[in-house]
Design an enzyme around this catalytic site. Structure first.
Site, PDB file in Angstrom:
ATOM      1  N   THR A  75       0.824  -1.210   0.000  1.00 14.98           N
ATOM      2  CA  THR A  75       0.000   0.000   0.000  1.00 14.98           C
ATOM      3  C   THR A  75       0.853   1.253   0.000  1.00 14.98           C
ATOM      4  O   THR A  75       0.465   2.286  -0.542  1.00 14.98           O
ATOM      5  CB  THR A  75      -0.925  -0.024   1.241  1.00 14.98           C
ATOM      6  OG1 THR A  75      -1.810  -1.127   1.095  1.00 14.98           O
ATOM      7  CG2 THR A  75      -1.737   1.239   1.375  1.00 14.98           C
ATOM      8  N   TYR A 101      -7.620   1.097  -4.432  1.00 14.09           N
ATOM      9  CA  TYR A 101      -6.281   1.386  -4.923  1.00 14.09           C
ATOM     10  C   TYR A 101      -5.591   0.100  -5.345  1.00 14.09           C
ATOM     11  O   TYR A 101      -5.998  -0.992  -4.973  1.00 14.09           O
ATOM     12  CB  TYR A 101      -5.435   2.107  -3.859  1.00 14.09           C
ATOM     13  CG  TYR A 101      -5.153   1.268  -2.642  1.00 14.09           C
ATOM     14  CD1 TYR A 101      -6.035   1.241  -1.572  1.00 14.09           C
ATOM     15  CD2 TYR A 101      -3.997   0.480  -2.560  1.00 14.09           C
ATOM     16  CE1 TYR A 101      -5.785   0.461  -0.448  1.00 14.09           C
ATOM     17  CE2 TYR A 101      -3.738  -0.297  -1.438  1.00 14.09           C
ATOM     18  CZ  TYR A 101      -4.637  -0.302  -0.386  1.00 14.09           C
ATOM     19  OH  TYR A 101      -4.389  -1.079   0.711  1.00 14.09           O
ATOM     20  N   THR A 130       1.718  -4.121   4.426  1.00 10.55           N
ATOM     21  CA  THR A 130       1.648  -4.384   5.875  1.00 10.55           C
ATOM     22  C   THR A 130       1.077  -5.766   6.217  1.00 10.55           C
ATOM     23  O   THR A 130       1.289  -6.262   7.318  1.00 10.55           O
ATOM     24  CB  THR A 130       0.796  -3.313   6.590  1.00 10.55           C
ATOM     25  OG1 THR A 130      -0.515  -3.329   6.033  1.00 10.55           O
ATOM     26  CG2 THR A 130       1.410  -1.942   6.477  1.00 10.55           C
ATOM     27  N   ASP A 131       0.361  -6.395   5.265  1.00 16.85           N
ATOM     28  CA  ASP A 131      -0.326  -7.652   5.598  1.00 16.85           C
ATOM     29  C   ASP A 131       0.616  -8.748   6.092  1.00 16.85           C
ATOM     30  O   ASP A 131       0.311  -9.460   7.039  1.00 16.85           O
ATOM     31  CB  ASP A 131      -1.104  -8.177   4.377  1.00 16.85           C
ATOM     32  CG  ASP A 131      -2.306  -7.303   4.041  1.00 16.85           C
ATOM     33  OD1 ASP A 131      -2.636  -6.409   4.843  1.00 16.85           O
ATOM     34  OD2 ASP A 131      -2.909  -7.520   2.974  1.00 16.85           O
ATOM     35  N   LYS A 146       0.696  -7.180  13.155  1.00 19.92           N
ATOM     36  CA  LYS A 146      -0.355  -6.261  12.690  1.00 19.92           C
ATOM     37  C   LYS A 146      -1.633  -6.572  13.454  1.00 19.92           C
ATOM     38  O   LYS A 146      -2.081  -7.714  13.483  1.00 19.92           O
ATOM     39  CB  LYS A 146      -0.554  -6.436  11.181  1.00 19.92           C
ATOM     40  CG  LYS A 146      -1.569  -5.466  10.593  1.00 19.92           C
ATOM     41  CD  LYS A 146      -1.669  -5.569   9.074  1.00 19.92           C
ATOM     42  CE  LYS A 146      -2.703  -4.580   8.562  1.00 19.92           C
ATOM     43  NZ  LYS A 146      -2.809  -4.559   7.088  1.00 19.92           N
ATOM     44  N   GLU A 180      -1.806 -27.955  30.053  1.00 20.29           N
ATOM     45  CA  GLU A 180      -2.997 -28.792  29.846  1.00 20.29           C
ATOM     46  C   GLU A 180      -2.727 -29.929  28.871  1.00 20.29           C
ATOM     47  O   GLU A 180      -3.487 -30.884  28.788  1.00 20.29           O
ATOM     48  CB  GLU A 180      -4.148 -27.928  29.320  1.00 20.29           C
ATOM     49  CG  GLU A 180      -4.856 -27.112  30.391  1.00 20.29           C
ATOM     50  CD  GLU A 180      -6.102 -26.452  29.839  1.00 20.29           C
ATOM     51  OE1 GLU A 180      -7.185 -27.073  29.876  1.00 20.29           O
ATOM     52  OE2 GLU A 180      -5.995 -25.307  29.350  1.00 20.29           O
TER      53      GLU A 180
HETATM   54  N1  ASP Z   1      -2.688  -5.549   1.076  1.00 17.39           N
HETATM   55  C1  ASP Z   1      -1.664  -4.560   1.323  1.00 17.39           C
HETATM   56  C2  ASP Z   1      -0.333  -5.254   1.396  1.00 17.39           C
HETATM   57  O1  ASP Z   1      -0.043  -5.900   2.360  1.00 17.39           O
HETATM   58  C3  ASP Z   1      -1.981  -3.829   2.576  1.00 17.39           C
HETATM   59  C4  ASP Z   1      -0.929  -2.837   3.019  1.00 17.39           C
HETATM   60  O2  ASP Z   1       0.120  -2.684   2.491  1.00 17.39           O
HETATM   61  O3  ASP Z   1      -1.216  -2.150   4.033  1.00 17.39           O
HETATM   62  O4  ASP Z   1       0.427  -5.175   0.475  1.00 17.39           O
END
Ligand code: ASP
Length: 359
Positions: A43, A56, A122-123, A195, A314
């Protein structure tokens, strides 16, 4: 006429004097640390799409454009850029990981840069950070950065995150801290961070330990001295793929179907994203026991999101030949299991020791 002669004389004098003093800007530039920016997409490199107001395409903007969009970044470091991939990180894969790891190691071995910044979606950013942390042999800073809003969004967070990532990478106090993640003014370690929010700019947290530092445009502050044990470093296998390790997510009314299907798919390891402290139903535990008996590495992690999974509470791990992931979430436990198997470490006691390397 006499004026013109004086003017020419004065200009020549100025030229001679300035030739003796090195230009400050140049002297300052070469004194700056060299930071290589490796772009992979995400992103942070996203561009608006006509599908909807907030739609996007991830990874549409190139590395150089990304850097050029950040005012003042050239005052922090001598920057070079490379495009390693242009993908949303949901498509991140072993091939890109291997290419990244090999290129970064080469950059450091050949002394091409003093630090590396990786722009990333970020994923799966935490997974790439953890993978690199386990395979890179260096004490030079490696920083992963992403953004939650695309570059074309109102109040995009990418430029400030990238500025701060370069600031951290260029900081002398960033050495010897392993791979780091910088977003939204915080510095997190590759092992601890995850995340936690689907949309918020404050999405990366380290639930068990908190951030290792903070950054703002004026300062980089680490909360403790650098400490990077080298015992959790593994060799990248040849080729470009890691062994198959499946994650099975536990829930109420759990049966053994997914575990049996992981066994049938010839997985070399199975990570349980268990309920509570890495727990699951009797039926699923029986299936995991069957897997362990066949030599499949079985690791119990938790779906909870924070805390440690402890041995023999457990579940009788000693008897079943299971390993617990301690603080590692299932997605990171999967990567460590893959690296251990690739390095010939499969006996439960040895695997457990490796999971505990930093504790
Ligand atoms: N789907 C995107 C990615 O991980 C989300 C992001 O970058 O925040 O490339």
């Amino acid at each position: 006429m006499r004026h013109a002669v004086y003017a020419r004389y004065f200009a020549t004098l100025l030229f001679l004097v300035s030739a003796l003093i090195p230009p400050a800007a140049f002297a300052a530039d070469t004194a700056l640390p060299r930071v290589a920016v490796l772009a992979t997409g995400g992103t942070i490199a996203g561009q608006a799409d006509a599908r909807a107001a907030n739609a996007y395409n991830a990874g549409a903007v190139g590395a150089q454009q990304l850097v050029q969009a950040v005012p003042g970044i050239e005052k922090l470091a001598q920057l070079s850029t490379e495009q390693v991939a242009s993908i949303g990180s949901q498509d991140m894969n072993d091939k890109v990981w291997f290419a990244l790891a090999r290129r970064i190691q080469q950059i450091f071995d050949r002394n091409e840069a003093d630090a590396v910044v990786i722009t990333h979606g970020t994923d799966t950013l935490e997974e790439t950070a953890f993978f690199l942390d386990n395979v890179l042999h260096t004490d030079k800073p490696v920083v992963l950065v992403g953004s939650m809003r695309p570059s074309t969004a109102t109040s995009a967070d990418g430029p400030s995150n990238l500025y701060e990532a370069v600031e951290v990478a260029a900081s002398p106090s960033a050495r010897g801290r392993g791979v780091m993640v910088v977003l939204n003014d915080t510095i997190q370690s590759a092992r601890a961070t995850t995340k936690t929010n689907t949309t918020s700019v404050q999405t990366f947290v380290s639930p068990n330990s908190g951030p290792i530092g903070y950054v703002d445009p004026a300062s980089v502050r680490f909360l403790a001295p650098a400490f990077q044990p080298d015992s959790h470093k593994y060799t990248l296998p040849s080729g470009e793929a890691l062994p198959r390790v499946a994650i099975v997510y536990s829930h109420a009314n759990m049966d053994g179907v997914e575990i049996d299907s992981a066994i049938a798919s010839k997985a070399k390891g199975i990570v349980l994203a268990g309920v509570g402290d890495g727990n699951t139903s009797k039926t699923a535990l029986d299936a995991l026991e069957r897997a362990a008996k066949q030599g499949i590495v079985v690791v119990r992690a938790s779906r909870v999101g924070s805390g440690f999974v402890n041995r023999n509470v457990e579940v009788n791990d000693d008897q079943n030949g299971f390993v617990v992931s301690l603080d590692l979430n299932a997605q990171k436990a999967r990567i460590l299991t893959q690296l251990l198997i690739a390095n010939g470490i499969t006996a439960p006691a040895q695997v457990q020791k490796a999971f505990a390397a930093t504790w």
